[in-house]
Design an enzyme around this catalytic site. Structure first.
Site, short mmCIF file in Angstrom:
data_model
loop_
_atom_site.label_atom_id
_atom_site.label_comp_id
_atom_site.label_asym_id
_atom_site.label_seq_id
_atom_site.Cartn_x
_atom_site.Cartn_y
_atom_site.Cartn_z
N GLU A 38 0.84 -1.20 0.00
CA GLU A 38 0.00 0.00 0.00
C GLU A 38 0.87 1.24 0.00
O GLU A 38 1.95 1.24 0.57
CB GLU A 38 -0.82 0.06 1.30
CG GLU A 38 -1.71 -1.11 1.51
CD GLU A 38 -2.47 -0.99 2.83
OE1 GLU A 38 -2.51 0.11 3.43
OE2 GLU A 38 -3.03 -2.01 3.25
N CYS B 262 3.55 8.40 1.23
CA CYS B 262 3.91 7.48 2.31
C CYS B 262 4.03 6.10 1.68
O CYS B 262 3.08 5.61 1.07
CB CYS B 262 2.80 7.51 3.36
SG CYS B 262 3.05 6.32 4.68
N CYS C 166 4.80 -6.91 8.51
CA CYS C 166 5.84 -6.38 9.40
C CYS C 166 6.08 -7.40 10.51
O CYS C 166 5.15 -8.04 10.99
CB CYS C 166 5.40 -5.05 10.00
SG CYS C 166 6.69 -4.25 10.99
N CYS D 114 -0.86 -1.88 15.74
CA CYS D 114 -0.63 -1.63 14.31
C CYS D 114 -1.17 -2.77 13.45
O CYS D 114 -0.91 -3.94 13.71
CB CYS D 114 0.86 -1.44 14.07
SG CYS D 114 1.28 -1.22 12.34
N GLY E 115 5.73 -2.13 7.17
CA GLY E 115 7.07 -2.70 7.30
C GLY E 115 8.02 -1.86 8.12
O GLY E 115 7.74 -0.73 8.49
N GLU E 116 9.16 -2.45 8.44
CA GLU E 116 10.21 -1.78 9.19
C GLU E 116 11.36 -1.50 8.21
O GLU E 116 12.10 -2.41 7.84
CB GLU E 116 10.65 -2.69 10.35
CG GLU E 116 11.91 -2.25 11.06
CD GLU E 116 11.91 -0.79 11.50
OE1 GLU E 116 10.93 -0.30 12.07
OE2 GLU E 116 12.93 -0.13 11.25
N SER F 75 11.16 6.16 9.08
CA SER F 75 10.57 5.92 10.40
C SER F 75 10.94 4.51 10.86
O SER F 75 10.81 3.55 10.10
CB SER F 75 9.05 6.07 10.29
OG SER F 75 8.45 5.84 11.54
N SER G 149 9.85 5.52 16.44
CA SER G 149 8.53 5.23 16.99
C SER G 149 8.69 4.80 18.44
O SER G 149 8.98 3.65 18.74
CB SER G 149 7.87 4.12 16.17
OG SER G 149 7.54 4.61 14.89
N LEU G 150 8.51 5.74 19.35
CA LEU G 150 8.82 5.50 20.77
C LEU G 150 7.60 4.91 21.50
O LEU G 150 7.70 3.86 22.13
CB LEU G 150 9.25 6.82 21.41
CG LEU G 150 9.87 6.74 22.79
CD1 LEU G 150 11.14 5.91 22.79
CD2 LEU G 150 10.16 8.15 23.33
N HIS G 151 6.52 5.61 21.51
CA HIS G 151 5.21 5.16 22.02
C HIS G 151 5.11 4.95 23.53
O HIS G 151 4.02 4.66 24.04
CB HIS G 151 4.75 3.87 21.34
CG HIS G 151 4.77 3.91 19.85
ND1 HIS G 151 4.33 5.00 19.13
CD2 HIS G 151 5.21 3.01 18.94
CE1 HIS G 151 4.49 4.75 17.84
NE2 HIS G 151 5.03 3.57 17.69
N ASN H 93 -5.33 5.25 15.57
CA ASN H 93 -6.43 4.93 14.66
C ASN H 93 -6.93 3.56 15.04
O ASN H 93 -6.18 2.59 14.97
CB ASN H 93 -5.91 4.85 13.22
CG ASN H 93 -5.35 6.16 12.79
OD1 ASN H 93 -6.06 7.12 12.61
ND2 ASN H 93 -4.03 6.20 12.66
N CYS I 146 -1.45 2.79 7.26
CA CYS I 146 -0.65 1.71 6.70
C CYS I 146 -1.15 0.35 7.16
O CYS I 146 -1.48 0.15 8.32
CB CYS I 146 0.83 1.89 7.05
SG CYS I 146 1.23 1.65 8.77
N1 SAH Z 1 8.07 0.26 11.30
C1 SAH Z 1 8.26 1.67 11.21
C2 SAH Z 1 7.47 2.35 10.11
C3 SAH Z 1 6.04 1.96 9.89
S1 SAH Z 1 4.85 2.48 11.07
C4 SAH Z 1 8.00 2.30 12.56
O1 SAH Z 1 7.68 1.60 13.51
O2 SAH Z 1 8.17 3.50 12.68
C5 SAH Z 1 4.73 4.20 10.86
C6 SAH Z 1 4.12 4.90 12.07
O3 SAH Z 1 2.72 4.60 12.17
C7 SAH Z 1 4.73 4.44 13.36
O4 SAH Z 1 5.00 5.52 14.20
C8 SAH Z 1 3.64 3.55 13.91
O5 SAH Z 1 3.78 3.37 15.25
C9 SAH Z 1 2.39 4.28 13.49
N2 SAH Z 1 1.16 3.47 13.56
C10 SAH Z 1 0.97 2.18 13.19
N3 SAH Z 1 -0.29 1.77 13.43
C11 SAH Z 1 -0.96 2.81 13.95
C12 SAH Z 1 -2.32 3.01 14.40
N4 SAH Z 1 -3.23 2.05 14.38
N5 SAH Z 1 -2.64 4.24 14.85
C13 SAH Z 1 -1.72 5.22 14.88
N6 SAH Z 1 -0.44 5.10 14.49
C14 SAH Z 1 -0.05 3.91 14.03
#
Ligand code: SAH
Length: 367
Positions: A94, A107, A114, A121, A163-164, A195, A218-220, A294, A337
């Site tokens: 996608e 994007c 992944c 995700c 993907g990563e 990212s 992507s810290l979270h 999301n 994504c």
């Molecule tokens: N693997 C990489 C790149 C892909 S994800 C990474 O982890 O950064 C790209 C961004 O989208 C990341 O910050 C990821 O955490 C975020 N993301 C994935 N699913 C999501 C969701 N359901 N809601 C909000 N952000 C999301």
């Protein structure tokens, strides 16, 4: 017997130059051909009218410009467009085109699925199938670029699709080079964002290129305990080690690293988390991108409430942390994504559906 053709976008500039010379044509033909494909958006070698006919024929015999079929093309009411592309082996990827004032941001994905398993995700729900090749990564750009009118160009690229990217650096790096090269797509490194979930050795590899790509981590979560719950690969790494590598990236490239923080209602969106995050990033030249989650239908996790999001932002700001909240885009077309592919795969096996989401509206940093 039909000869197996090579995907044109898998060829580096050097490889194409060597091939032209092997066929008895001067090296400059390679750049000429690349300009036609990447700059002038032709869809066949035959349209390259200043390239000798004999060379055009050889190109047609040896190379395919495209390898994917557009399986779905969705257009959002806000102008965001999304493509679900079917790869030659039947897998799907996608990619998304977002429009905002003069920006045309795409994007793109780096893998089918992944392996990182972040709990919120959609991309990781079915695991990883395979890496995308360099050509498949670039073809997403070619396809999206061809959706634009002649006078518009892609201005920004984010590797925030499925993907990563750092788990597929061997194919991602040549794709980044082609994106960046004048004579190919010519998109400045400062307008390209990679990212990552945070793979320290791979961050160092990227830093060693000494290019000016933006790095988003992507810290979270602000603590290892919570992060390991949300981002399982954190277990073997830890936040400190990732931040060390991120700092080295900054030292080497001069590019400020940004931290993505997906707000999950009731999980990591509390006042205490905001304070911990501010403490963690104190003194760092960092920027935080907050992404309200999301919702993914097959997951029980939820988006944060608006007041909590606002409070989170306020706390970070009060503590001097630079923060932006991601805007919503493409909400009506599953722009996030992994969502569309997941739906596609699930419609083939079960009847689980995924709610429309809006994750891909990332605003690239540093612009
Ligand atoms: N693997 C990489 C790149 C892909 S994800 C990474 O982890 O950064 C790209 C961004 O989208 C990341 O910050 C990821 O955490 C975020 N993301 C994935 N699913 C999501 C969701 N359901 N809601 C909000 N952000 C999301």
């Amino acid at each position: 017997m039909t000869q197996q053709k090579t995907l044109f976008t898998d060829l580096s500039r050097d490889a194409l130059t060597a091939w032209c010379q092997e066929q008895g044509f001067p090296a400059y033909r390679a750049d000429q051909i690349r300009r036609w494909i990447y700059g002038k958006r032709v869809n066949s070698f035959d349209e390259m009218h200043d390239v000798p006919k004999a060379l055009r024929e050889l190109l047609t015999q040896h190379y395919d410009i495209f390898s994917m079929e557009i399986e779905r093309h969705l257009v959002s009411s806000d102008g965001t467009e999304k493509l679900l592309l079917r790869l030659a082996d039947g897998e799907h990827t996608e990619c998304v085109l977002m429009r905002e004032s003069d920006r045309r941001t795409v994007c793109i994905s780096s893998q089918v699925g992944c392996a990182m398993g972040c709990v919120f995700c959609a991309s990781g729900l079915l695991g990883v199938k395979r890496n995308l090749s360099t050509g498949e990564i670039l073809e997403q750009i070619l396809r999206l670029d061809r959706l634009l009118p002649p006078e518009e160009r892609i201005t920004n690229v984010v590797l925030m699709g499925m993907g990563e990217p750092l788990a597929n650096l061997k194919n991602v790096i040549p794709a980044l080079n082609t994106l960046n090269e004048n004579g190919a797509l010519g998109i400045g490194a400062r307008r390209i964002t990679v990212s990552t979930v945070g793979l320290p050795d791979k961050i160092r590899e990227l830093a060693a290129l000494d290019m000016q790509f933006n790095l988003a981590i992507s810290l979270h979560a602000p603590t290892d305990q919570l992060r390991t719950e949300i981002v399982p690969v954190n277990k073997g790494t830890g936040i400190q080690e990732i931040m060390r590598a991120a700092n080295e990236y900054f030292q080497k490239t001069g590019r400020r690293v940004s931290y993505e923080y997906c707000l999950l209602g009731g999980v990591n969106d509390g006042e205490v988390h905001a304070r911990q995050l501010a403490a963690l990033l104190k003194g760092e030249n960092a920027h935080v991108n907050l992404i309200p989650m999301n919702p993914v239908d097959s997951l029980s996790l939820q988006a944060p409430t608006q007041p909590r999001t606002k409070q989170f932002v306020d706390t970070l700001t009060t503590h001097g942390v630079n923060v932006t909240t991601r805007k919503r885009k493409g909400a009506d077309i599953d722009a996030a994504c992994g969502q569309l592919r997941l739906k596609q795969e699930q419609s083939q096996s079960t009847n689980v559906t995924v709610l429309p989401t809006d994750l891909s509206s990332e605003r690239p940093v540093g612009e």
